[in-house]
Motif scaffolding. Structure first.
Motif, short mmCIF file in Angstrom:
data_model
loop_
_atom_site.label_atom_id
_atom_site.label_comp_id
_atom_site.label_asym_id
_atom_site.label_seq_id
_atom_site.Cartn_x
_atom_site.Cartn_y
_atom_site.Cartn_z
N ALA A 189 -8.81 8.29 -10.52
CA ALA A 189 -8.25 6.88 -10.37
C ALA A 189 -8.74 6.32 -8.98
O ALA A 189 -8.68 5.16 -8.75
CB ALA A 189 -6.55 7.37 -10.05
N SER A 190 -8.82 7.18 -7.74
CA SER A 190 -9.57 6.44 -6.61
C SER A 190 -10.80 5.86 -6.67
O SER A 190 -11.09 4.72 -6.15
CB SER A 190 -9.60 7.56 -5.38
OG SER A 190 -10.30 8.62 -5.98
N THR A 191 -11.65 6.43 -7.74
CA THR A 191 -12.88 5.78 -8.06
C THR A 191 -12.71 4.44 -8.55
O THR A 191 -13.67 3.60 -8.30
CB THR A 191 -13.64 6.84 -8.96
OG1 THR A 191 -13.47 8.02 -8.34
CG2 THR A 191 -15.04 6.35 -9.26
N ASP B 85 -10.11 2.49 -8.26
CA ASP B 85 -9.18 1.57 -7.62
C ASP B 85 -9.97 0.33 -7.28
O ASP B 85 -10.82 0.31 -6.46
CB ASP B 85 -8.50 2.44 -6.36
CG ASP B 85 -7.71 1.68 -5.57
OD1 ASP B 85 -6.84 0.79 -6.36
OD2 ASP B 85 -7.47 1.71 -4.49
N GLY B 86 -9.44 -0.69 -7.90
CA GLY B 86 -9.95 -2.25 -7.32
C GLY B 86 -11.14 -2.61 -8.45
O GLY B 86 -11.64 -3.45 -8.10
N GLN C 296 -6.71 10.90 -14.72
CA GLN C 296 -5.36 10.34 -13.68
C GLN C 296 -4.84 9.31 -14.56
O GLN C 296 -3.65 9.09 -13.83
CB GLN C 296 -5.55 10.14 -12.56
CG GLN C 296 -6.26 11.83 -11.84
CD GLN C 296 -6.61 11.46 -10.23
OE1 GLN C 296 -7.49 10.73 -9.90
NE2 GLN C 296 -5.72 12.00 -9.53
N HIS C 297 -5.20 8.64 -15.35
CA HIS C 297 -4.48 7.44 -15.82
C HIS C 297 -3.70 7.99 -16.90
O HIS C 297 -3.58 8.98 -17.65
CB HIS C 297 -5.75 6.61 -16.46
CG HIS C 297 -6.59 5.69 -15.79
ND1 HIS C 297 -7.17 6.40 -14.86
CD2 HIS C 297 -6.75 4.44 -15.52
CE1 HIS C 297 -7.78 5.49 -13.88
NE2 HIS C 297 -7.35 4.28 -14.70
#
Length: 281
Positions: free
Chosen positions: A103-105, A107-108, A130-131
């Protein structure tokens, strides 16, 4: 368009043999060693390689994978560089690579930009562990329209109805075993129970399912094949082997390969071997 992953799964199904999928962070231990490890795995008979994009690994990964992800991220500048390295690490053009993005990868990052990057690198499968299920399924339909294979990550039993009702035909599912973290304890009874729950929930809907988390070697793989899984995913142990070198990767695949014939054991017990597994490529 049929993706490499789906072609491989369909081929293995016709042979009544299971899929062996490995996991490595892109660029671990370094780009050259990653390429050597990936090619050694494919040459030994690894059916698919799940490759994580640069960035910190979340809590669902154990400490070894978290450390490996941190080291790998020091060598790569972002998603396009990681995908390019992964694609260049194939041994044969049809070798299957699944791009994993936390998810952090993403992000945006616009999903279409991610799909564009996959297409540009000739990577035609991905995993978003993580989605939420609803997002995975919605994005999966968009990806399939572009000839990209979504691998649906499943852990929560409450997500089974949504998966069963999805418009995605014969989904490819990554089923998380009972372990809460990669490299954790593998509980055979719980893994078998989760496979039964999946089959009951999907009813007549066809699917492919590979099981990961806590899968270390031939014993776990054999149990999963006997329980009806289409494949098994080895992560922590493959990461450790990658640091030891290509020979360790080859030895691990050779060790596990005979267990993959469990899907056809009732018909022709004892016919599988590591040599046969390599020859099937």
């Amino acid at each position: 368009m049929t993706t490499r992953l789906r072609r491989r799964l369909e081929q293995l199904e016709s042979e009544r043999r299971g899929m062996l999928m490995g996991f490595l962070p892109a660029g671990f231990p370094d780009p050259a060693a990653f390429t050597a490890a990936a090619r050694a795995g494919f040459d030994a008979g690894l059916d698919a390689l799940e490759v994580s994009m640069p960035g910190p690994a979340p809590a669902l990964d154990g400490p070894l994978i978290q450390q490996a992800a941190e080291r790998a991220s020091q060598h790569l500048s972002g998603i396009p560089a990681a995908l390019e390295l992964a694609a260049a690490s194939r041994s044969l053009p049809d070798d299957t690579i699944v791009a994993l993005a936390y998810a952090s990868t993403l992000d945006g990052v616009d999903p279409d930009d991610f799909f564009d990057a996959l297409a540009a690198a000739d990577i035609d499968a991905y995993l978003l562990p993580q989605h939420p299920m609803a997002e995975q399924l919605a994005l999966g339909e968009r990806a399939q329209a572009r000839g990209i294979e979504p691998v649906i990550f499943l852990y929560l039993e409450e997500d089974l109805p949504a998966l069963a009702a999805s418009a995605i035909e014969r989904p490819v599912i990554y089923l998380q075993s009972a372990s809460l973290r990669t490299g954790g304890q593998f509980i055979p009874e719980k893994a078998q129970e989760r496979l039964r729950e999946l089959g009951e929930a999907l009813g007549g809907k066809q699917y492919f399912v590979c099981v990961g988390f806590g899968v270390r070697g031939a014993d776990e793989v054999e149990l999963l094949m006997d329980a009806g899984a289409h494949g098994a995913i080895i992560g922590t142990r493959l990461v450790r082997a990658a640091e030891d070198g290509p020979e360790a990767i080859t030895a691990l695949v050779d060790e596990v390969a005979p267990a993959l014939v469990g899907r056809r054991r009732a018909a022709d017990a004892g016919s599988g071997s590591a040599t046969e597994h390599r020859a099937a490529r």
